[in-house]
Motif scaffolding. Sequence first.
Motif, PDB file in Angstrom:
ATOM      1  N   GLN A  76       0.810  -1.207   0.000  1.00  0.00           N
ATOM      2  CA  GLN A  76       0.000   0.000   0.000  1.00  0.00           C
ATOM      3  C   GLN A  76       0.850   1.267   0.000  1.00  0.00           C
ATOM      4  N   LEU A  77       1.962   1.263   0.716  1.00  0.00           N
ATOM      5  CA  LEU A  77       2.839   2.430   0.712  1.00  0.00           C
ATOM      6  C   LEU A  77       3.486   2.630  -0.652  1.00  0.00           C
ATOM      7  N   SER A  78       3.902   1.534  -1.294  1.00  0.00           N
ATOM      8  CA  SER A  78       4.502   1.660  -2.623  1.00  0.00           C
ATOM      9  C   SER A  78       3.455   2.112  -3.635  1.00  0.00           C
TER      10      SER A  78
ATOM     11  N   LEU B 257     -10.679   2.427   7.066  1.00  0.00           N
ATOM     12  CA  LEU B 257     -11.642   1.485   7.641  1.00  0.00           C
ATOM     13  C   LEU B 257     -11.660   0.173   6.865  1.00  0.00           C
ATOM     14  N   PHE B 258     -11.602   0.271   5.558  1.00  0.00           N
ATOM     15  CA  PHE B 258     -11.585  -0.913   4.701  1.00  0.00           C
ATOM     16  C   PHE B 258     -10.399  -1.816   5.048  1.00  0.00           C
ATOM     17  N   ALA B 259      -9.203  -1.221   5.109  1.00  0.00           N
ATOM     18  CA  ALA B 259      -8.000  -1.986   5.405  1.00  0.00           C
ATOM     19  C   ALA B 259      -7.956  -2.446   6.860  1.00  0.00           C
ATOM     20  N   LEU B 260      -8.494  -1.644   7.766  1.00  0.00           N
ATOM     21  CA  LEU B 260      -8.557  -2.019   9.177  1.00  0.00           C
ATOM     22  C   LEU B 260      -9.304  -3.331   9.361  1.00  0.00           C
TER      23      LEU B 260
ATOM     24  N   THR C 269      -3.518   9.127  -3.810  1.00  0.00           N
ATOM     25  CA  THR C 269      -2.365   9.001  -2.911  1.00  0.00           C
ATOM     26  C   THR C 269      -2.826   9.053  -1.458  1.00  0.00           C
ATOM     27  N   CYS C 270      -3.660  10.036  -1.149  1.00  0.00           N
ATOM     28  CA  CYS C 270      -4.200  10.125   0.214  1.00  0.00           C
ATOM     29  C   CYS C 270      -5.051   8.908   0.549  1.00  0.00           C
ATOM     30  N   TYR C 271      -5.806   8.439  -0.422  1.00  0.00           N
ATOM     31  CA  TYR C 271      -6.673   7.274  -0.241  1.00  0.00           C
ATOM     32  C   TYR C 271      -5.871   6.062   0.204  1.00  0.00           C
ATOM     33  N   PHE C 272      -4.758   5.800  -0.485  1.00  0.00           N
ATOM     34  CA  PHE C 272      -3.976   4.614  -0.150  1.00  0.00           C
ATOM     35  C   PHE C 272      -3.053   4.828   1.043  1.00  0.00           C
ATOM     36  N   ILE C 273      -2.718   6.047   1.360  1.00  0.00           N
ATOM     37  CA  ILE C 273      -2.041   6.301   2.632  1.00  0.00           C
ATOM     38  C   ILE C 273      -2.974   5.933   3.781  1.00  0.00           C
ATOM     39  N   GLY C 274      -4.256   6.272   3.603  1.00  0.00           N
ATOM     40  CA  GLY C 274      -5.245   5.845   4.589  1.00  0.00           C
ATOM     41  C   GLY C 274      -5.315   4.337   4.693  1.00  0.00           C
TER      42      GLY C 274
END
Length: 429
Positions: free
Chosen positions: A55-57, A225-228, A342-347
């Motif tokens: 996700q960071l990459s 929330l999705f990734a959590l 970018t912000c979406y995947f940082i989340g």
Amino acid sequence: MSSTPVLSRALILLMATATGLAVASNYYAQPLLHSIAEHFGLSTASAGCIVIAAQLSYGAGLFLLAPLGDLFEQRRLIVSMISIATIGLLISAFSPSLPWLLLGTTLTGLFSVVAQVLVPMAAGLSEPSERGRVVGTLMGGLLLGILLARTAAGFMATLGDWRSIYMLAAALMALSAIALYRALPQRQQHAGLAYPALIGSVFRLFAEEPVLRLRSLLGAISFCLFALFWTPLAFLLKAEPYQYSDGVIGLFGLAGAAGALAANWGGRLADKGKGAQGTTVGLLVQLLSWVPLAFAPTSLAALLAGVLLLDLAVQLVHVSNQNAVIALRPEARNRLNAGYITCYFIGGASGSLLGTQLFQAWGWNGIVIAGLGIGVVGLLVWWLGATKLCRSELSDGRPTLRRLAIDLGVSGGLSKRWSTSPLKPGLPP
């Protein structure tokens, strides 16, 4: 080299499929974390680093590579990025150790952002009246890719081992590159900027566009929330009372795949000028989904209900966000989309990190408490942010209607109604 033909249904389907395959590359590891941890002798938190690296990459690729769609010929860029992502999948498939797996994961994550070059390209090729539907279709493909990646990974693991899904994915990505090269029109939208200035302009867009800031924050919260939920799910389902295999765990992606329906619905709402309502509904359902998820450790029915609600809500918020962002400046769609995603995947990366740490320390209860808290924050951000936008657009007691409609995803009858009566400060969209 900038023709704008109407997209055929077949081409939209091909682009949606390629979008799903590209993004799926970052999620094959999630249902296999337990097996990968056993193979390399890792702890739960260490295995979670694979998901975080993906996700960071992906976030780095969004910021550094996705804006190139406003600089280079888009068909060639798309095919090149898919080819490099395929190499990353092959490295993961044959990795002898965790560092090699992380290298392959990082390379794939960086270049699978091709999905976020395809989406603005599709928006640019579509008719304005159909743009929401087209973007919704591609985002439906993206969500299906994320969710069905888990099902495919689990299924392939039952046939062979955890490496087999990476081999299959590499073959499918290579085929999609060939198909897109043959089907996509050549299209170049040059921003007239050198690369450093192009990247710098993303920051300038954040400074100049309040709706981009608001929608990006909402997207980060939503995907967090999705990734959590999804990152620690494999560990929950491996434990008692479930004790499921990798193949069965992967099937849970099918339960969430209904969220793809919300993508098309969200796109159609945006076309009708009801993007703000879609956002509000999505954020409310996103919060409420954690009520059944609280009973997930003991109730399969509650778990499935929570999965369905959460994925529907996250996708509805995301498509509403993305349509509002893309509409801001047509000449900068790739950069606007890159900043938002970018912000979406940082989340998402934050959610994955939080999920693995909370699950290891406090189990599923820690996940649920965090989910409820973050869901409340999302609603507050939307209410306060939308209210601030309304107030900032007041001019002599009235909003600048056209601008407000674009910012909030509102148009048509609602704008007409506002045009005949002053908007009271603090009125929510």
